[in-house]
Every structure is written in structure tokens, then in C-alpha cells.
Design an enzyme around this catalytic site. Structure first.
Site, PDB file in Angstrom:
ATOM      1  CG  ASP A  77      80.091   2.116  77.809  1.00  0.00           C
ATOM      2  OD1 ASP A  77      80.927   2.943  77.345  1.00  0.00           O
ATOM      3  OD2 ASP A  77      80.432   1.020  78.274  1.00  0.00           O
TER       4      ASP A  77
HETATM    5  C1  BGC Z   1      83.941   1.624  77.788  1.00  0.00           C
HETATM    6  C2  BGC Z   1      83.775   2.535  78.981  1.00  0.00           C
HETATM    7  C3  BGC Z   1      84.684   3.736  78.823  1.00  0.00           C
HETATM    8  C4  BGC Z   1      84.298   4.451  77.548  1.00  0.00           C
HETATM    9  C5  BGC Z   1      85.079   5.728  77.300  1.00  0.00           C
HETATM   10  C6  BGC Z   1      83.779   2.367  76.467  1.00  0.00           C
HETATM   11  O1  BGC Z   1      84.250   1.566  75.432  1.00  0.00           O
HETATM   12  O2  BGC Z   1      83.021   0.562  77.860  1.00  0.00           O
HETATM   13  O3  BGC Z   1      84.057   1.847  80.165  1.00  0.00           O
HETATM   14  O4  BGC Z   1      84.591   4.574  79.939  1.00  0.00           O
HETATM   15  O5  BGC Z   1      84.514   3.574  76.455  1.00  0.00           O
HETATM   16  O6  BGC Z   1      86.399   5.447  77.013  1.00  0.00           O
END
Ligand code: BGC
Length: 832
Positions: A231
Site C-alpha cells: 500500500d
Molecule cells: C489506499 C489504497 C489505494 C492507494 C493508492 C492508499 O491510501 O489505502 O487502497 O489504492 O492509496 O491510491
């Protein structure tokens, strides 16, 4: 032989890569992409959020997209075929944004109804989550785009998500039967090109470096061969994540890049370990070959996509209460309709955070109701009043009330340390600046020692005690007509708070202001004093906000008056992306603001009252539900939600949804109450064990159960037949529609294990199969379902660390029928 078959695979190019090139493939760049190796024609990979609407790759770009319903609505369709079609459409949408991988679906479990991201997850149930998500993955991947389900695993709350530790063993029943099981179901029906690892820790180790989870369980036991990606900003070290099996660090090389090069040179990471990670990243490119392109990103208005968005919304909307058949509305019988609520003209379409998007349009339910009523009965009347406010944050001050340097808006000046001479001055129509990490604009602005000012003249429309508010990332002072009125320190926020939780850095000032009087407002804000930790971008943002005084009592009075004169009062209530979002959890699940009071007041005078709820999570309806006649759960229904809601209300569509998560009589009735969210010390305990959702079995705490949903027709079930054939559990039942109009029934198969002589506690029943059957008036169909017997009957044996099926008698429950079957021989197993 086609041209593609003759081109060498990217995977076969491993040996041609230099060490530096290999390392470059293991981290992101530009926030939503990973670099390629142009020398060898290895393309970059662009990723895009989310299955609810594919966003543009640059987070600051506000390009629109087709906004599909949020995932709780998708799950409430219980429709594998329909979600497969959504997946295929998402592949097309991803191509419009030039992306090769869709970041989703999100399959974290609805553990607690306060979970901020539940709206973008499916269900409290493992099978429903896994199989529906799998259908979307398959649809996406059918067209050469990759899917990346997330977040592996236990990211079921937002509070302290970057650091909390789920203090549970991956070899315990809770993790295996609930949280990991959803992933098992997903991986049994689909093979996603990538999986995103969660922010949090499990059993003391961050998911991004958790060898037990990633290597031992996911890869070795379950045989997963796709790529794993972190993540965003979820990697905390260089060596452990490589050893644990994390292929890609997103979004930048914070712990990799030069640090990884050094680790390889010092022998802390072997070339073999590195090659294993790089191979996965090359294979990801092979598997997404059909979507490699780098065209300008665009938003396409398409009838096909919009019809699908409509189909999904209307199939997922759940009719929860319909006393006296108040719905569907009949313009001839009940020609006077009062429509109450802000959401009736400005309906929420999505929750907040990375699963939100900018829809291409919004539909106005009041306008749609008006035209439908007039078409059916020219003398009908549909009146709307906005009722009480629902916002959680103060709206941005409207341009129409602001002037600066003779122009509408506000003037911003940027200064470097200790300087009173601006390096840049600009007048913006909207009093809002947002910069996230370098390059700041203006480019020479220092992220930690600079300051800025915002100046504007505000002329309110009305007289009253208005609320002036400022959202600010640094220390702030506000003067009004040169009098200092507010001074606030730098707020204690993270980058994630900045993006998703604006209430945390909003300073409010109630202020008596007079209509048509100009007030000179001057803000001064310093940059943050230090960069954010762990390489996260340091925010630099300032927003001037204003809410003119409102009088909730008068708003309720006007709602009551309108309702009193009507045949039916429709109250549009609920929450929006300001209440349910990535980045934070809710404190409780009652309707925000004074909505409950308004519903009760309306119901007291109206002949009939129907409440339409916009929400991702269940709502505590106990304070008013017995006083109203109808309740419809619209979820966050996407850009076609207005049409879908109105068609369901008017009977053009029979509501097709069934709850994918239990609605309890209050948040304190959920098993996780007292254990949620992360406690001080950042520990999460799954105190409710496997008793998540309906598995808890406490009927009296339930308002509307898992799988519940009414319709405008009724169904009959023929006799249920159950048999075990060659390791499969086979159920057959005929389902018929006994009403006078078409509708859809969801056949739900639950398995009930034997109670007597059981070795361990087991949930009363568990969903093991489901199918949606669409039936015309009077039509019937034979439904046949086959389930793997071991899957249907086993529990996780903590001592032996494997799944165990006990021999003996079990029952299958479908509707109100229960039939027994026998498991002749016990089994122990541990595989996908
Ligand atoms: C989220 C993810 C997301 C990523 C990219 C993170 O804050 O937890 O689910 O895909 O950002 O935007």
C-alpha cells in the site's frame, strides 16, 4: 503464429537486466506508476483506483469518470454475472485512463459498522466477499487489464491504520476462518495479477514484511504466483520486505532504490532473492500485455457504461421496510408528495478517499420524481424542502461572495523564510490551495520554512452568526478588518489525515456578520515546521470556508409543514463522503446532525413516511424506524443512482438487493463493540473471534439480518434436495415467482454443523453457496448448486494447523427449509 506469440516474454528478459535496472522495477515513481526499462522495451506499469470509478493517474487531476455504485451496493446485488460485466467495463474504463492495473476490489471484511472504508468493501461474509470480488477480477482480466485486490490482510479499520497491530495468530481460527478465508474464496475463483498488502501489522509484523502471511500462506500454501505490491507508503525497511516476498514498493523508492542497491552489494539481499521479486514484476507485464499503451487519459460518456451503472444500482438497492405496501408510489392514489432533505437534490454518489471519484454528472431525484409524477398524473404535486444540514465540514467559501484586487476570489502570496516580499502572488476564484510534496508551486517555495497569506473581501448574503472556518496545515492567524480573531497552532496530522480527514485540521470561528457588508479577511499561515516521516509527502494547504447561519428548528418546521399537506413524505437522509471515508472511522452509526429529529417530526404529521438512506455502513435506525412506513437503503449508488432510486420508489424496478451485512439495533450490539477501533498502544484484538456479523448468532440484536431484502413480488421454493456426490455437496430447489410482476430472488445456501459432540464452538450457520435468479411473473426455475464438501463443512484446527472436516450429520438451510446430509469420513487438509 501471431505477432504477439513471437515476441519474447518480458519474463525471459531477466538475464539482460543490469542490477540497477532490476532494482528500478521494484519501486514506483510518479505516484501511480512503476518505471519501465526503455532500453529493452519493457514498459512502465500504470495503476488506477478503483472499481467504483477509474480515477485519473495524477491525484491532483480532477478529470471525471463513470461513477459506479460503491461496493456495498455491488455486494447487495449478490449477482456474480452482473459483477463480471462490471469487471469487463472497468477494463475498458482503465484503458481510457491508460492504466494497466486496477487497484481493487477491496475485500476487507465488514467487521464493525463504524469502519470508514466499509463502503468500498463487500460484506461481513467471507464467501460473498471472495466470490463477488473474484467475478470482478475475472471480468477486468478478460480484457488484458490486471486487477489488484486489496488489502492483504486485516485492514478493517482506519484508525491508526499505518501502525496498528492485529494481535492474532495467522494460525488461529479467527484469522483463518474470517479474514484469510475471504482471500481463499477470491483466489479459488480468480487469479489476480497482483495483490496489495495492507498497512497494518498482523501478529507483530507489518503486512509488507510478514513472511508468514506472504510467503508461507499466500505463496506456498495457496500457490499464488502473481505480484505483491505495498500500500502507499506502507514499507518500513529494505531487507525484510524483499525476504518476506513483497515485489513492489509504492509509490516511490523510499526504502528501495539506492538503499536496496547497497543491501545487495553488502550481501544482505542475494541476487536470487532479488530475481524472484523482479521476475514477478516482469510477469505482471506479460499478463497485462494487451493493455500496454500510453495515450492521453480521457473521460468517455458512454450509454453502455451508464446503463450498467444503473443496472448495478437498481439491483443493489435494498427495500428494508414496506408497511402497508407504501411503495411503490402511485401518482394516481397519492398525488401529493413531500420530498425532504438535502440529498434529494444533491444525492451522495460515493464515499470518500481513493475509492471516490469525480462523477461525470449527478442526477437530481426531485426533478426525476417531478417528471415521473407529472407524466402519470398531470395534477400531481411534488414539493421539495431541504430540511436540516448534513455536512460534517464547513463548505469552501463561495466565489460569488469573495472579491480581491477587483476580481472574484482571493489573493494568495507566497514568501520564503523571514521575507516580506512575496516570491509569487496570484488571485484564485476558489479560496483554496493544496500542495502535496515537491514540486511545490511556486517551485522555489521551501516546504518547511516558508509562509503565505490569503486576502479577500467577504460580503455575506444574510445576517447571522455565521461560521468562518479555515483548513490549514501550518500555524495560522486570521484577522477580520485588521482585528486579530483567530490564532491556531500547526495541527498534529499525518499525510493521510490531510488527504482524507479535513475535519482534523479545520479551525472554526462563529462570527456575527451583517448581510451585504464587506469584511476584509486576511490569513497568514506558516509551512509545516518539519517534513513528514517515512518519505511521505509534506502537505501545504489552506482553505477558507464559510457556512451562513442555519436554523434547524425552522428547517424542521418547514419539513413538517410540507409533509403535513402531502399524501406521502419521502425523506432523503443518510451520510456522504464527509462521514464515510478512507482515513478515519465513524464514532457511531446514528444519522448525523439533526436528521433523526427531522424524521420523527415528519413521521408524526405525515399520512405515510418513507425514508431513503444513503450510506455505506448500516445505520442505527432504532430512534425512528417504528414511526415510518418504508425504508429504502440506496447505498452510495453512483452517477445513475438518482434514476435507480426513483425507479425503485415508483415501481419501474423491483428492488433487487439483499443486505450483505447485518444491520443491528445499535452499534453496541455488534460483536466487535469494545474491541474496535485500534486501542491505545495501537493493538487490535479480535475479541469477538469468528463471531463476525451473522456468525455471532444473536437474533435479538438484529434489526435486519444478513441476506434480508424485500421486493414488490413474492417467491415460492419447491422441496429442497440435498446430496453428497464425489466430494461435492449438491443442492437442488425450484424457485418460482408467485406475484404479478418480475423480480429477483437470491437463493442462499447455509450449512449448519452438528451441535452434539462437536470439538469446538462453531457459528450456528455459514453461507456456503448463493445464486441470483431472475423470474418473470408466474415463472419458475430449477436451481442447482454444487459446493466443495470440505469447504462447506470444515473449520480451522488450531492445534494441527489445518482445516478439519468432522464426520457426522450436517444440515443445509435454504429459506425456511432444512435438510440433513452425512459426511462419511473425516478429513484434514491445508491448501487453497
Ligand atoms: C489506499 C489504497 C489505494 C492507494 C493508492 C492508499 O491510501 O489505502 O487502497 O489504492 O492509496 O491510491
Amino acid at each position: 503464429m501471431s505477432r504477439m506469440e513471437t515476441t519474447p516474454s518480458f519474463e525471459s528478459m531477466l538475464a539482460q537486466l543490469t542490477l540497477e535496472e532490476k532494482i528500478s522495477l521494484l519501486s514506483g515513481h510518479q505516484f501511480n506508476a512503476t518505471p519501465g526499462v526503455p532500453r529493452l522495451g519493457i514498459p512502465p506499469i500504470k495503476v488506477a483506483d478503483s472499481i467504483n470509478g477509474i480515477r485519473p493517474s495524477d491525484p491532483s487531476n480532477d478529470q471525471t469518470t463513470t461513477c459506479f455504485p460503491s461496493t456495498t451496493c455491488l455486494a447487495s446485488t449478490w449477482d456474480v454475472e452482473l459483477l463480471g460485466r462490471l469487471g469487463e467495463q472497468l477494463a475498458h474504463q482503465a484503458k481510457l485512463k491508460s492504466a494497466q492495473v486496477v487497484l481493487g476490489p477491496t475485500i476487507n471484511i465488514h467487521r464493525d459498522p463504524r469502519g470508514g472504508r466499509n463502503f468500498e468493501c463487500f460484506s461481513e461474509d467471507t464467501l460473498l466477499s471472495g466470490q463477488l470480488a473474484g467475478a470482478i477480477v475475472n471480468g477486468i482480466q478478460k480484457h488484458g487489464v490486471g486487477a489488484c485486490p486489496k488489502h492483504f490482510v486485516c485492514n478493517d479499520s482506519e484508525t491508526l491504520r499505518h501502525s496498528y497491530n492485529v494481535a492474532e495468530s495467522p494460525h488461529g481460527r479467527t484469522l483463518r476462518e474470517i479474514y484469510l478465508a475471504a482471500w481463499q474464496h477470491l483466489l479459488r475463483v480468480s487469479d489476480p495479477v497482483a495483490i496489495m498488502l495492507a498497512y497494518n501489522k498482523v501478529d507483530g509484523s507489518f503486512c509488507s514484511e510478514n513472511k508468514t502471511l506472504v510467503t508461507d500462506i499466500l505463496r506456498k500454501t495457496w500457490g499464488y504466483q502473481g505480484a505483491t505490491i505495498s500500500d502507499w507508503f506502507a514499507v518500513h525497511s529494505t531487507v525484510e520486505p524483499i525476504r518476506a516476498g513483497l515485489d513492489l514498493e509504492m509509490p516511490f523508492p523510499i526504502n528501495r532504490g539506492p538503499k536496496l542497491l547497497e543491501a545487495v552489494r553488502r550481501g544482505l539481499v542475494t541476487e536470487q532473492e532479488l530475481d524472484a521479486r523482479v521476475t514477478n514484476m516482469l510477469r505482471l507485464r506479460d499478463r497485462t500485455k494487451l493493455s500496454h499503451q500510453d495515450n492521453p487519459e480521457r473521460s468517455e460518456l458512454s450509454e453502455e457504461a451508464n446503463n450498467l451503472a444503473y443496472e448495478l444500482a437498481s439491483s443493489g438497492i435494498v427495500l428494508l421496510k414496506n408497511d402497508g405496501d407504501v411503495l411503490p408510489l402511485d401518482p394516481l392514489q397519492t398525488p401529493k408528495i413531500a420530498v425532504i432533505g438535502e440529498f434529494a437534490t444533491n444525492p451522495p454518489m460515493t464515499g470518500g478517499g481513493s475509492a471516490s471519484c469525480k462523477p461525470q454528472y449527478s442526477q437530481n431525484p426531485v426533478a426525476l420524481l417531478q417528471s415521473a409524477f407529472t407524466a402519470a398524473n398531470p395534477t400531481s404535486q411534488v414539493h421539495h424542502v431541504p430540511g436540516v444540514r448534513t455536512n460534517a465540514i464547513i463548505p469552501i467559501a463561495p466565489t460569488s461572495l469573495l472579491t480581491s484586487s477587483g476580481q472574484p476570489g482571493a489573493t494568495i502570496s507566497y514568501y520564503n523564510p523571514n521575507s516580506t516580499i512575496p516570491i509569487h502572488t496570484t488571485t484564485l476564484p476558489t479560496p483554496h490551495i493544496s500542495m502535496l510534496g515537491p514540486p511545490y508551486n511556486p517551485p522555489s517555495l521551501s516546504p518547511t520554512t516558508s509562509h503565505l497569506t490569503l486576502t479577500t473581501t467577504l460580503t455575506p448574503l444574510t445576517t447571522g452568526t455565521h461560521t468562518l472556518a479555515v483548513r490549514h496545515t501550518g500555524a495560522l492567524t486570521l484577522t477580520l478588518n485588521s482585528t486579530p480573531l483567530l490564532s491556531a497552532p500547526q495541527p498534529d496530522i499525518t499525510t493521510s489525515d490531510y488527504l482524507f480527514h479535513p475535519a482534523l485540521y479545520e479551525s472554526r470561528l462563529p462570527l456575527p456578520l451583517t448581510a451585504s457588508t464587506p469584511y476584509l479577511i486576511h490569513l497568514h499561515m506558516s509551512s509545516r515546521t518539519a517534513l513528514m516521516p517515512n518519505g511521505e509527502p509534506t502537505p501545504y494547504g489552506l482553505t477558507l470556508c464559510l457556512e451562513e447561519e442555519s436554523n434547524p428548528t425552522a428547517a424542521i418546521d418547514s419539513a413538517v409543514l410540507t409533509a403535513f399537506e402531502a399524501d406521502v413524505a419521502l425523506v432523503f437522509a443518510g451520510r456522504n463522503e464527509q462521514h464515510e471515508s478512507e482515513g478515519f472511522d465513524m464514532d457511531d452509526i446514528r444519522l448525523p446532525g439533526k436528521q433523526e429529529e427531522m424524521i420523527r417530526a415528519v413521521a408524526r404529521v405525515a399520512k405515510k413516511t418513507v425514508v431513503v438512506l444513503y450510506c455505506g455502513n448500516p445505520v442505527d435506525v432504532e430512534g425512528w424506524v417504528d414511526e415510518v412506513d418504508g425504508v429504502v437503503c440506496a447505498h452510495f449508488p453512483g452517477q445513475e443512482g438518482g434514476r435507480a432510486v426513483v425507479d425503485v420508489l415508483m415501481g419501474g424496478r423491483s428492488p433487487g438487493g439483499r443486505l450483505a451485512t447485518t444491520w443491528r439495533r445499535g452499534v453496541e450490539r455488534s460483536g466487535s463493540f469494545g474491541w474496535f477501533p485500534a486501542q491505545k498502544g495501537e493493538v487490535v484484538r479480535y475479541g469477538e473471534g469468528v463471531g463476525v456479523g451473522y456468525r455471532r448468532g444473536d437474533r435479538e440484536g438484529v434489526r435486519w439480518g444478513f441476506g434480508f431484502g424485500l421486493g414488490y413480488t413474492e417467491f415460492w421454493h419447491g422441496e429442497l434436495e440435498v446430496e453428497v456426490v464425489e466430494g461435492m455437496l449438491r443442492c437442488v430447489v425450484r424457485v418460482g415467482n408467485k406475484g404479478g410482476r418480475e423480480g429477483a430472488e437470491v437463493v442462499q445456501v447455509y450449512v449448519v454443523p452438528e451441535r452434539e459432540g462437536r470439538e469446538v464452538w462453531r457459528p450456528e450457520r455459514e453461507l456456503k453457496g448463493f445464486t441470483k435468479v431472475k423470474l418473470g411473473a408466474g415463472e419458475s426455475k430449477k436451481v442447482e448448486m454444487e459446493m466443495d464438501l470440505k469447504m462447506a463443512c470444515s473449520y480451522w484446527d488450531e492445534k494441527k494447523r489445518c482445516w478439519r472436516m468432522e464426520k457426522g450429520t450436517y444440515w443445509v438451510q435454504v429459506g425456511d427449509q432444512t435438510k440433513s446430509f452425512a459426511v462419511a469420513a473425516a478429513a484434514e487438509w491445508n491448501h487453497l
